[in-house]
Design a protein around this motif. Sequence first.
Motif, PDB file in Angstrom:
ATOM      1  N   GLN A  89       0.814  -1.213   0.000  1.00  0.00           N
ATOM      2  CA  GLN A  89       0.000   0.000   0.000  1.00  0.00           C
ATOM      3  C   GLN A  89       0.854   1.273   0.000  1.00  0.00           C
ATOM      4  OE1 GLN A  89      -2.850  -0.473   3.234  1.00  0.00           O
ATOM      5  NE2 GLN A  89      -3.067  -2.625   2.702  1.00  0.00           N
ATOM      6  N   SER A  90       2.159   1.089  -0.056  1.00  0.00           N
ATOM      7  CA  SER A  90       3.084   2.224  -0.001  1.00  0.00           C
ATOM      8  C   SER A  90       3.529   2.651  -1.393  1.00  0.00           C
ATOM      9  CB  SER A  90       4.338   1.836   0.802  1.00  0.00           C
ATOM     10  OG  SER A  90       4.012   1.577   2.140  1.00  0.00           O
ATOM     11  N   ASN A  91       3.834   3.948  -1.521  1.00  0.00           N
ATOM     12  CA  ASN A  91       4.428   4.425  -2.778  1.00  0.00           C
ATOM     13  C   ASN A  91       5.926   4.099  -2.742  1.00  0.00           C
ATOM     14  OD1 ASN A  91       5.883   6.560  -1.454  1.00  0.00           O
ATOM     15  ND2 ASN A  91       4.088   7.901  -1.618  1.00  0.00           N
ATOM     16  N   GLU A  92       6.634   4.414  -3.809  1.00  0.00           N
ATOM     17  CA  GLU A  92       8.048   4.046  -3.907  1.00  0.00           C
ATOM     18  C   GLU A  92       8.891   4.639  -2.777  1.00  0.00           C
ATOM     19  OE1 GLU A  92       9.266   1.663  -6.025  1.00  0.00           O
ATOM     20  OE2 GLU A  92       7.120   1.474  -6.428  1.00  0.00           O
ATOM     21  N   MET A  93       8.610   5.874  -2.388  1.00  0.00           N
ATOM     22  CA  MET A  93       9.364   6.510  -1.309  1.00  0.00           C
ATOM     23  C   MET A  93       9.054   5.846   0.034  1.00  0.00           C
ATOM     24  SD  MET A  93       9.628   9.185   1.333  1.00  0.00           S
ATOM     25  CE  MET A  93       7.922   9.219   1.569  1.00  0.00           C
ATOM     26  N   GLU A  94       7.781   5.573   0.289  1.00  0.00           N
ATOM     27  CA  GLU A  94       7.371   4.977   1.561  1.00  0.00           C
ATOM     28  C   GLU A  94       7.938   3.566   1.735  1.00  0.00           C
ATOM     29  OE1 GLU A  94       3.038   7.201   2.038  1.00  0.00           O
ATOM     30  OE2 GLU A  94       3.202   5.360   0.851  1.00  0.00           O
ATOM     31  N   LYS A  95       8.116   2.848   0.633  1.00  0.00           N
ATOM     32  CA  LYS A  95       8.632   1.475   0.697  1.00  0.00           C
ATOM     33  C   LYS A  95      10.041   1.417   1.268  1.00  0.00           C
ATOM     34  CE  LYS A  95       5.892  -0.482  -3.025  1.00  0.00           C
ATOM     35  NZ  LYS A  95       5.869  -1.088  -4.352  1.00  0.00           N
ATOM     36  N   ILE A  96      10.826   2.447   1.025  1.00  0.00           N
ATOM     37  CA  ILE A  96      12.225   2.438   1.479  1.00  0.00           C
ATOM     38  C   ILE A  96      12.490   3.426   2.619  1.00  0.00           C
ATOM     39  CG2 ILE A  96      13.141   1.575  -0.717  1.00  0.00           C
ATOM     40  CD1 ILE A  96      13.934   4.513  -1.357  1.00  0.00           C
ATOM     41  N   ASP A  97      11.450   4.105   3.091  1.00  0.00           N
ATOM     42  CA  ASP A  97      11.592   5.062   4.183  1.00  0.00           C
ATOM     43  C   ASP A  97      11.736   4.307   5.512  1.00  0.00           C
ATOM     44  OD1 ASP A  97      11.481   7.101   6.034  1.00  0.00           O
ATOM     45  OD2 ASP A  97       9.465   7.780   5.472  1.00  0.00           O
ATOM     46  N   PRO A  98      12.890   4.394   6.176  1.00  0.00           N
ATOM     47  CA  PRO A  98      13.060   3.652   7.434  1.00  0.00           C
ATOM     48  C   PRO A  98      12.114   4.130   8.541  1.00  0.00           C
ATOM     49  CG  PRO A  98      14.926   5.110   7.070  1.00  0.00           C
ATOM     50  CD  PRO A  98      14.088   5.155   5.821  1.00  0.00           C
ATOM     51  N   TYR A  99      11.531   5.314   8.375  1.00  0.00           N
ATOM     52  CA  TYR A  99      10.544   5.783   9.350  1.00  0.00           C
ATOM     53  C   TYR A  99       9.193   5.100   9.152  1.00  0.00           C
ATOM     54  CZ  TYR A  99      13.952   9.125  10.934  1.00  0.00           C
ATOM     55  OH  TYR A  99      15.089   9.688  11.457  1.00  0.00           O
ATOM     56  N   ASN A 100       9.054   4.359   8.074  1.00  0.00           N
ATOM     57  CA  ASN A 100       7.868   3.545   7.845  1.00  0.00           C
ATOM     58  C   ASN A 100       8.132   2.128   8.353  1.00  0.00           C
ATOM     59  OD1 ASN A 100       5.439   2.472   6.983  1.00  0.00           O
ATOM     60  ND2 ASN A 100       6.068   2.256   4.862  1.00  0.00           N
ATOM     61  N   GLY A 101       8.830   2.012   9.452  1.00  0.00           N
ATOM     62  CA  GLY A 101       9.138   0.682   9.943  1.00  0.00           C
ATOM     63  C   GLY A 101       9.420   0.624  11.418  1.00  0.00           C
ATOM     64  N   LEU A 102       9.306  -0.591  11.923  1.00  0.00           N
ATOM     65  CA  LEU A 102       9.669  -0.924  13.292  1.00  0.00           C
ATOM     66  C   LEU A 102      10.426  -2.244  13.241  1.00  0.00           C
ATOM     67  CD1 LEU A 102       6.191  -0.351  15.016  1.00  0.00           C
ATOM     68  CD2 LEU A 102       8.178   1.159  15.158  1.00  0.00           C
ATOM     69  N   MET A 103      11.407  -2.403  14.093  1.00  0.00           N
ATOM     70  CA  MET A 103      12.079  -3.691  14.237  1.00  0.00           C
ATOM     71  C   MET A 103      11.311  -4.463  15.298  1.00  0.00           C
ATOM     72  SD  MET A 103      14.406  -3.551  11.973  1.00  0.00           S
ATOM     73  CE  MET A 103      15.087  -5.175  12.241  1.00  0.00           C
ATOM     74  N   LEU A 104      10.777  -5.622  14.913  1.00  0.00           N
ATOM     75  CA  LEU A 104       9.968  -6.413  15.836  1.00  0.00           C
ATOM     76  C   LEU A 104      10.384  -7.875  15.806  1.00  0.00           C
ATOM     77  CD1 LEU A 104       6.455  -4.942  14.897  1.00  0.00           C
ATOM     78  CD2 LEU A 104       7.829  -4.366  16.909  1.00  0.00           C
ATOM     79  N   THR A 105      10.210  -8.559  16.927  1.00  0.00           N
ATOM     80  CA  THR A 105      10.417 -10.001  16.944  1.00  0.00           C
ATOM     81  C   THR A 105       9.232 -10.641  16.216  1.00  0.00           C
ATOM     82  OG1 THR A 105       9.445 -10.039  19.154  1.00  0.00           O
ATOM     83  CG2 THR A 105      11.863 -10.091  19.019  1.00  0.00           C
ATOM     84  N   PRO A 106       9.387 -11.881  15.747  1.00  0.00           N
ATOM     85  CA  PRO A 106       8.373 -12.484  14.870  1.00  0.00           C
ATOM     86  C   PRO A 106       6.939 -12.475  15.389  1.00  0.00           C
ATOM     87  CG  PRO A 106      10.367 -13.773  14.771  1.00  0.00           C
ATOM     88  CD  PRO A 106      10.580 -12.738  15.855  1.00  0.00           C
ATOM     89  N   THR A 107       6.711 -12.792  16.650  1.00  0.00           N
ATOM     90  CA  THR A 107       5.338 -12.804  17.168  1.00  0.00           C
ATOM     91  C   THR A 107       4.706 -11.423  17.075  1.00  0.00           C
ATOM     92  OG1 THR A 107       5.791 -14.648  18.646  1.00  0.00           O
ATOM     93  CG2 THR A 107       3.898 -13.257  19.206  1.00  0.00           C
ATOM     94  N   PHE A 108       5.456 -10.403  17.485  1.00  0.00           N
ATOM     95  CA  PHE A 108       4.899  -9.050  17.473  1.00  0.00           C
ATOM     96  C   PHE A 108       4.821  -8.488  16.061  1.00  0.00           C
ATOM     97  CE2 PHE A 108       6.142  -9.724  21.862  1.00  0.00           C
ATOM     98  CZ  PHE A 108       4.904  -9.512  22.447  1.00  0.00           C
ATOM     99  N   ASP A 109       5.733  -8.893  15.189  1.00  0.00           N
ATOM    100  CA  ASP A 109       5.628  -8.532  13.784  1.00  0.00           C
ATOM    101  C   ASP A 109       4.325  -9.074  13.210  1.00  0.00           C
ATOM    102  OD1 ASP A 109       6.583  -7.787  10.997  1.00  0.00           O
ATOM    103  OD2 ASP A 109       6.457  -9.976  10.824  1.00  0.00           O
TER     104      ASP A 109
END
Length: 147
Positions: A67-87
């Motif tokens: 659902q992201s545009n090209e910029m959003e796909k690679i924007d590290p602010y569009n992410g969280l590092m999570l362990t598998p269960t919480f991901d």
Amino acid sequence: MHPYTLEKEEKELAEIKDTEEKKHKSQARIGQGKYRNELLNLCPFCPITMVSDDRLLIASHIKPWSQSNEMEKIDPYNGLMLTPTFDYLFDKGFLSFTNNKETILSPFLSKITYSKVGISDNKNFSSLIIEGREEYLKYHRENILKK
């Protein structure tokens, strides 16, 4: 990226005959690796479990890749590092976060299930880095979180 994952992906790329498809998949892999590394630099641990072994962390998009545009796909602010269960909980819309670093749990899972994974509604995670992610989290709450 873990060496096993790299080896597996290289084998998959080698099996693709269509050169255009191979080119796109190779570029996507490079972009995902860069995204993950930049996200790890911003947040080198899961803010819920505090696990910092990057082999156990998933670079989870807040606003989904599809659902992201090209910029959003690679924007590290569009992410969280999570362990598998919480991901998984986050990705499937069973868990989200307020801009005040508190959990929002979907009513689609029972309180017993949430308690078994050690999470509750309105729980504050002070290590959760919100700055720069507010709009992505708003999108997640409005469009991904199951209500």
